[in-house]
Design an enzyme around this catalytic site. Structure first.
Site, PDB file in Angstrom:
ATOM      1  N   HIS A 128      -4.948  -1.350   1.450  1.00 53.91           N
ATOM      2  CA  HIS A 128      -4.926  -2.396   2.478  1.00 53.91           C
ATOM      3  C   HIS A 128      -3.581  -2.373   3.167  1.00 53.91           C
ATOM      4  O   HIS A 128      -2.680  -1.632   2.796  1.00 53.91           O
ATOM      5  CB  HIS A 128      -5.212  -3.785   1.888  1.00 53.91           C
ATOM      6  CG  HIS A 128      -4.103  -4.363   1.074  1.00 53.91           C
ATOM      7  ND1 HIS A 128      -3.808  -5.700   1.072  1.00 53.91           N
ATOM      8  CD2 HIS A 128      -3.203  -3.795   0.237  1.00 53.91           C
ATOM      9  CE1 HIS A 128      -2.794  -5.941   0.257  1.00 53.91           C
ATOM     10  NE2 HIS A 128      -2.423  -4.800  -0.263  1.00 53.91           N
ATOM     11  N   HIS A 158      -1.340   1.114   2.063  1.00 55.61           N
ATOM     12  CA  HIS A 158      -0.848   1.295   0.700  1.00 55.61           C
ATOM     13  C   HIS A 158      -1.943   0.790  -0.233  1.00 55.61           C
ATOM     14  O   HIS A 158      -2.856   0.094   0.204  1.00 55.61           O
ATOM     15  CB  HIS A 158       0.482   0.562   0.461  1.00 55.61           C
ATOM     16  CG  HIS A 158       0.370  -0.920   0.465  1.00 55.61           C
ATOM     17  ND1 HIS A 158       0.258  -1.669   1.625  1.00 55.61           N
ATOM     18  CD2 HIS A 158       0.329  -1.820  -0.558  1.00 55.61           C
ATOM     19  CE1 HIS A 158       0.175  -2.947   1.316  1.00 55.61           C
ATOM     20  NE2 HIS A 158       0.200  -3.078  -0.004  1.00 55.61           N
ATOM     21  N   HIS A 197      -3.445  -0.437  -4.393  1.00 55.80           N
ATOM     22  CA  HIS A 197      -3.189  -1.099  -5.673  1.00 55.80           C
ATOM     23  C   HIS A 197      -4.299  -0.759  -6.656  1.00 55.80           C
ATOM     24  O   HIS A 197      -5.438  -0.491  -6.267  1.00 55.80           O
ATOM     25  CB  HIS A 197      -3.158  -2.624  -5.502  1.00 55.80           C
ATOM     26  CG  HIS A 197      -2.089  -3.106  -4.599  1.00 55.80           C
ATOM     27  ND1 HIS A 197      -0.769  -3.174  -4.972  1.00 55.80           N
ATOM     28  CD2 HIS A 197      -2.141  -3.532  -3.307  1.00 55.80           C
ATOM     29  CE1 HIS A 197      -0.056  -3.637  -3.971  1.00 55.80           C
ATOM     30  NE2 HIS A 197      -0.861  -3.860  -2.939  1.00 55.80           N
ATOM     31  N   CYS A 243       4.531  -3.847   3.052  1.00 55.96           N
ATOM     32  CA  CYS A 243       3.082  -4.082   2.953  1.00 55.96           C
ATOM     33  C   CYS A 243       2.400  -3.962   4.315  1.00 55.96           C
ATOM     34  O   CYS A 243       1.171  -3.925   4.383  1.00 55.96           O
ATOM     35  CB  CYS A 243       2.791  -5.448   2.340  1.00 55.96           C
ATOM     36  SG  CYS A 243       3.262  -5.555   0.599  1.00 55.96           S
ATOM     37  N   ASP A 280     -14.120  -0.787  -4.599  1.00 59.31           N
ATOM     38  CA  ASP A 280     -13.480   0.337  -5.287  1.00 59.31           C
ATOM     39  C   ASP A 280     -13.345   1.560  -4.385  1.00 59.31           C
ATOM     40  O   ASP A 280     -14.317   2.018  -3.779  1.00 59.31           O
ATOM     41  CB  ASP A 280     -14.256   0.698  -6.551  1.00 59.31           C
ATOM     42  CG  ASP A 280     -13.471   1.636  -7.449  1.00 59.31           C
ATOM     43  OD1 ASP A 280     -12.231   1.470  -7.550  1.00 59.31           O
ATOM     44  OD2 ASP A 280     -14.085   2.526  -8.051  1.00 59.31           O
ATOM     45  N   HIS A 281     -12.113   2.054  -4.315  1.00 57.63           N
ATOM     46  CA  HIS A 281     -11.754   3.227  -3.514  1.00 57.63           C
ATOM     47  C   HIS A 281     -12.081   3.034  -2.031  1.00 57.63           C
ATOM     48  O   HIS A 281     -12.490   3.972  -1.347  1.00 57.63           O
ATOM     49  CB  HIS A 281     -12.392   4.505  -4.074  1.00 57.63           C
ATOM     50  CG  HIS A 281     -11.714   4.964  -5.324  1.00 57.63           C
ATOM     51  ND1 HIS A 281     -12.004   4.427  -6.559  1.00 57.63           N
ATOM     52  CD2 HIS A 281     -10.737   5.865  -5.525  1.00 57.63           C
ATOM     53  CE1 HIS A 281     -11.250   5.004  -7.470  1.00 57.63           C
ATOM     54  NE2 HIS A 281     -10.454   5.877  -6.867  1.00 57.63           N
ATOM     55  N   GLU A 323      -2.751  -7.984  -8.499  1.00 52.50           N
ATOM     56  CA  GLU A 323      -2.457  -6.918  -7.539  1.00 52.50           C
ATOM     57  C   GLU A 323      -1.534  -5.887  -8.190  1.00 52.50           C
ATOM     58  O   GLU A 323      -1.687  -4.693  -8.004  1.00 52.50           O
ATOM     59  CB  GLU A 323      -1.793  -7.512  -6.296  1.00 52.50           C
ATOM     60  CG  GLU A 323      -1.502  -6.499  -5.219  1.00 52.50           C
ATOM     61  CD  GLU A 323      -0.855  -7.139  -4.016  1.00 52.50           C
ATOM     62  OE1 GLU A 323      -1.541  -7.253  -2.987  1.00 52.50           O
ATOM     63  OE2 GLU A 323       0.333  -7.509  -4.105  1.00 52.50           O
TER      64      GLU A 323
END
Length: 136
Positions: free
Chosen positions: A14, A39, A41, A33, A79-80, A126
């Protein structure tokens, strides 16, 4: 009343930014960010439900059912993925951990409530040092 928690994990990218702001203002407010190249997490998600124990099963909710609900409506969706671009329930929203936790709660609540349990909270890590908890 008893509480039970299921942990799930997902990885997602995100960035925090406001389109109406300049790159400089986004950098000033959101720091790295707001990286234009995103980037990611490794999120940890804790879903807590509450209710009375069913005397026939000994469960508040069958954890297989809770896992399926979380997987179908949240982890498979996130996810991903790029939270800003790929996740329909986050379209038009700031992709902060706070907003994501509230939205996950809103997504899960209708699928959990009525299964013998009530959604109590969403806790979303996070990083190992930063997490948010939302109670609805």
């Amino acid at each position: 009343m008893i509480y039970i928690t299921r942990r799930e994990r997902f990885n997602a990218a995100h960035k925090l930014y406001r389109e109406e702001w300049s790159d400089e203002q986004n950098l000033e407010i959101f720091g790295k960010c707001s990286n234009p190249n995103w980037h990611g997490h490794n999120y940890e998600l804790f879903i807590t439900v509450k209710g009375e124990i069913n005397p026939e099963t000994g469960f508040v909710i069958d954890l297989k059912d809770l896992k399926r609900i979380i997987t179908v409506y949240v982890t498979d969706v996130l996810d991903h993925k790029n939270i800003n671009l790929d996740v329909n329930f986050m379209k038009g929203k700031m992709a902060s951990t706070e907003v994501l936790a509230v939205t996950i709660f809103d997504v899960l609540k209708p699928h959990i409530d009525g299964q013998g349990a009530i959604l109590h909270s969403v806790k979303l890590f996070e990083t190992e040092n930063n997490f948010v908890e939302y109670f609805g």
